[in-house]
Design a protein around this motif. Structure first.
Motif, mmCIF file in Angstrom:
data_model
loop_
_atom_site.group_PDB
_atom_site.id
_atom_site.type_symbol
_atom_site.label_atom_id
_atom_site.label_comp_id
_atom_site.label_asym_id
_atom_site.label_seq_id
_atom_site.Cartn_x
_atom_site.Cartn_y
_atom_site.Cartn_z
ATOM 1 N N MET A 1 52.318 44.579 -15.550
ATOM 2 C CA MET A 1 50.959 44.691 -16.086
ATOM 3 C C MET A 1 50.480 43.307 -16.534
ATOM 4 N N ARG A 2 49.302 42.951 -16.113
ATOM 5 C CA ARG A 2 48.728 41.668 -16.520
ATOM 6 C C ARG A 2 48.174 41.796 -17.934
ATOM 7 N N VAL A 3 48.651 40.907 -18.831
ATOM 8 C CA VAL A 3 48.215 40.982 -20.228
ATOM 9 C C VAL A 3 47.202 39.902 -20.584
ATOM 10 N N GLY A 4 47.106 38.862 -19.778
ATOM 11 C CA GLY A 4 46.178 37.793 -20.094
ATOM 12 C C GLY A 4 46.509 36.520 -19.333
ATOM 13 N N LYS A 5 45.978 35.431 -19.820
ATOM 14 C CA LYS A 5 46.187 34.140 -19.171
ATOM 15 C C LYS A 5 46.641 33.106 -20.197
ATOM 16 N N LEU A 6 47.303 32.079 -19.707
ATOM 17 C CA LEU A 6 47.702 30.971 -20.565
ATOM 18 C C LEU A 6 46.468 30.126 -20.858
ATOM 19 N N SER A 7 46.112 30.024 -22.127
ATOM 20 C CA SER A 7 44.882 29.296 -22.475
ATOM 21 C C SER A 7 45.143 27.927 -23.082
ATOM 22 N N ASP A 8 46.344 27.704 -23.596
ATOM 23 C CA ASP A 8 46.615 26.417 -24.237
ATOM 24 C C ASP A 8 48.114 26.196 -24.375
ATOM 25 N N ASP A 33 43.869 37.452 -23.818
ATOM 26 C CA ASP A 33 43.590 38.587 -22.925
ATOM 27 C C ASP A 33 42.112 38.599 -22.554
ATOM 28 N N GLN A 34 41.713 39.578 -21.758
ATOM 29 C CA GLN A 34 40.332 39.617 -21.257
ATOM 30 C C GLN A 34 39.324 39.905 -22.348
ATOM 31 N N ASP A 35 39.765 40.397 -23.504
ATOM 32 C CA ASP A 35 38.855 40.652 -24.618
ATOM 33 C C ASP A 35 38.773 39.472 -25.580
ATOM 34 N N GLY A 36 39.444 38.394 -25.239
ATOM 35 C CA GLY A 36 39.387 37.202 -26.070
ATOM 36 C C GLY A 36 40.422 37.153 -27.173
ATOM 37 N N ARG A 37 41.288 38.163 -27.279
ATOM 38 C CA ARG A 37 42.345 38.133 -28.280
ATOM 39 C C ARG A 37 43.446 37.177 -27.837
ATOM 40 N N LEU A 53 53.574 33.453 -15.167
ATOM 41 C CA LEU A 53 54.343 33.524 -16.395
ATOM 42 C C LEU A 53 54.626 34.979 -16.731
ATOM 43 N N VAL A 54 55.881 35.270 -17.011
ATOM 44 C CA VAL A 54 56.294 36.639 -17.325
ATOM 45 C C VAL A 54 56.852 36.663 -18.748
ATOM 46 N N LEU A 55 56.321 37.570 -19.574
ATOM 47 C CA LEU A 55 56.796 37.692 -20.949
ATOM 48 C C LEU A 55 58.158 38.368 -20.977
ATOM 49 N N ARG A 56 58.991 37.893 -21.879
ATOM 50 C CA ARG A 56 60.314 38.490 -22.051
ATOM 51 C C ARG A 56 60.306 39.575 -23.133
ATOM 52 N N MET A 57 59.148 39.846 -23.731
ATOM 53 C CA MET A 57 59.057 40.829 -24.812
ATOM 54 C C MET A 57 57.763 41.616 -24.663
ATOM 55 N N ALA A 58 57.667 42.692 -25.406
ATOM 56 C CA ALA A 58 56.465 43.518 -25.355
ATOM 57 C C ALA A 58 55.312 42.801 -26.038
ATOM 58 N N LEU A 59 54.102 43.100 -25.591
ATOM 59 C CA LEU A 59 52.917 42.456 -26.121
ATOM 60 C C LEU A 59 52.766 42.709 -27.622
ATOM 61 N N ARG A 60 53.127 43.904 -28.070
ATOM 62 C CA ARG A 60 52.971 44.244 -29.490
ATOM 63 C C ARG A 60 53.898 43.429 -30.389
ATOM 64 N N GLU A 61 54.930 42.820 -29.798
ATOM 65 C CA GLU A 61 55.869 42.020 -30.580
ATOM 66 C C GLU A 61 55.400 40.586 -30.776
#
Length: 425
Positions: A1-8, A33-37, A53-61
């Motif tokens: 699942m795509r969660v967002g983009k690298l911004s900085d 993410d796409q909502d600006g968070r 880039l693939v996260l090694r943890m859940a987004l909520r963490e």
């Protein structure tokens, strides 16, 4: 699942300045993410798979982004901004930042191809997108420049109150700031050349990362108009701290170019002795011996032994960063305006026996000038008698100050090449 983009990509304060020691690694990544968070991610929490880039943890963490003081944002403070190439001693535009897979910052690319590689999609660039940078400048040889005004350290009123409460003694941490890596290794004149290629705000930023003594040496090499702009960009407390590291005549010449309100504000932040010396120098006409002279000299009574004089000379050099070539022999060394009796060169002092007194060693056939003597005639006196400095005495023979050879040479140079600024009042 795509969660967002690298911004900085962020760089920690300890590694923010180039040349901090070892390799420089990213301290954190910002994911949006796409909502600006946005979330703050450590480099160890991601891995790269097929340019993704693939996260090694859940987004909520993931923790929310938290600001770290003086942390550098590569996206907003380095990319498309100016930085200083310390090897070539010139400002450059950052078209791309080059990182290794382990998030080590290799350097910057200043080429047009670097800009295209960053802005164009990878599929369109093809194999060329993975080519080595055309004009890579190593991060260790780079000094990032931040836009905008230098951060104010404190208000003028707060600075004045702090100086008064502390006996106008600046805290050691403020006197000695950490040197800016390879930048501090350059000669003051070379750093001044770099500052001439920057905006006044950027020049002030560059000085802010240096200790007061180094900043003062650099400021004295900067052209007169830019000196004024830089002093106005610095906070009053920081500007006064740099002025304290300068000789009184240089301070007087700088303050004479500032608006009177700003000059008086800085004078209030100097110690009573320092401000009194500067105010006295400001009373003399610009193109006179009084306008050229400094009150930073070493005067001792004739009863002093050569051993005592050498000890006093060491203290003068260490405490006031003096460069005395002559010791002026006076009737009472504690007086503000002592009577000048003679002069002893440092070379004569070095070969004298420890018990010999200055009265025995001094030259009594003095070459002096009056405070009202015009600047060019003072320079001619120094050249005629091959002096490193000439004392300035009034009609009663009281020592007012000295004119050093470097300030005398300034008089003979074309206006655009002079270090000493023309005065406003």
């Amino acid at each position: 699942m795509r969660v967002g983009k690298l911004s900085d990509v962020l760089v920690a304060p300890a590694e923010a300045r180039a040349g901090s020691g070892g390799p420089t690694y990213a301290s954190a990544l910002l994911v949006e993410d796409q909502d600006g968070r946005r979330w703050r991610v450590t480099p160890l929490a991601v891995q790269v798979r097929d340019h993704t880039l693939v996260l090694r943890m859940a987004l909520r963490e993931l923790p929310p982004p938290t600001a770290v003081e003086r942390e550098i944002s590569l996206a907003h403070e380095v990319l498309d901004k100016q930085a200083v190439d310390l090897e070539r001693r010139r400002p450059v535009r950052v078209n791309d930042v080059c990182l290794e897979p382990d998030w080590r910052i290799v350097g910057i690319d200043t080429s047009t191809w670097g800009l295209l590689r960053r802005l164009m999609p990878a599929w369109l660039l093809g194999a060329r997108g993975r080519e080595a940078p055309g004009k890579l400048i190593a991060w260790e040889r780079l000094e990032p420049l931040r836009d905008g005004e230098p951060a104010p350290e404190e208000s003028a009123a707060a600075a004045e109150r702090r100086e008064r409460e502390a006996g106008r003694e600046e805290p050691p941490a403020a006197r000695r700031r950490p040197p800016s890596g390879p930048l501090a290794e350059l000669r003051p004149a070379d750093i001044a050349d770099i500052i001439h290629q920057l905006t006044p705000a950027q020049g002030a930023r560059l000085l802010e990362g240096l200790d007061n003594e180094t900043a003062a040496d650099i400021l004295q090499e900067v052209d007169t108009e830019r000196q004024t702009y830089i002093l106005e960009k610095l906070s009053a407390a920081r500007a006064a701290a740099i002025l304290r590291a300068m000789e009184p005549d240089e301070v007087a010449d700088l303050l004479a170019r500032l608006p009177e309100e700003r000059a008086q504000e800085l004078l209030r932040l100097l110690s009573p002795e320092e401000s009194e010396d500067v105010r006295e120098l400001l009373e003399y006409a610009e193109n006179s011996a009084g306008g050229l002279m400094t009150t930073d000299y070493l005067a001792l009574s004739g009863s002093r032994s050569s051993a005592e004089a050498l000890d006093a000379l060491r203290r003068h050099i260490l405490e006031r960063d003096g460069h005395a070539v002559y010791i002026y022999v006076v009737d009472e060394e504690e007086r503000d305006e002592p009577r000048l009796l003679g002069v002893v060169s440092v070379w004569n002092l070095l070969v004298a026996s420890p018990e010999q007194t200055l009265q025995e060693l001094m030259h009594r056939d003095l070459v002096t000038v009056r405070p009202e003597a015009d600047a060019r005639s003072v320079a001619e006196v120094i050249a005629k008698y091959n002096l490193f400095a000439v004392p300035v005495v009034n009609d009663e023979g009281l020592l007012q100050g000295i004119v050093t050879v470097d300030d005398a040479i300034d008089v003979l140079l074309p206006p655009e090449r002079r270090r000493r600024p023309p005065r406003r009042y």
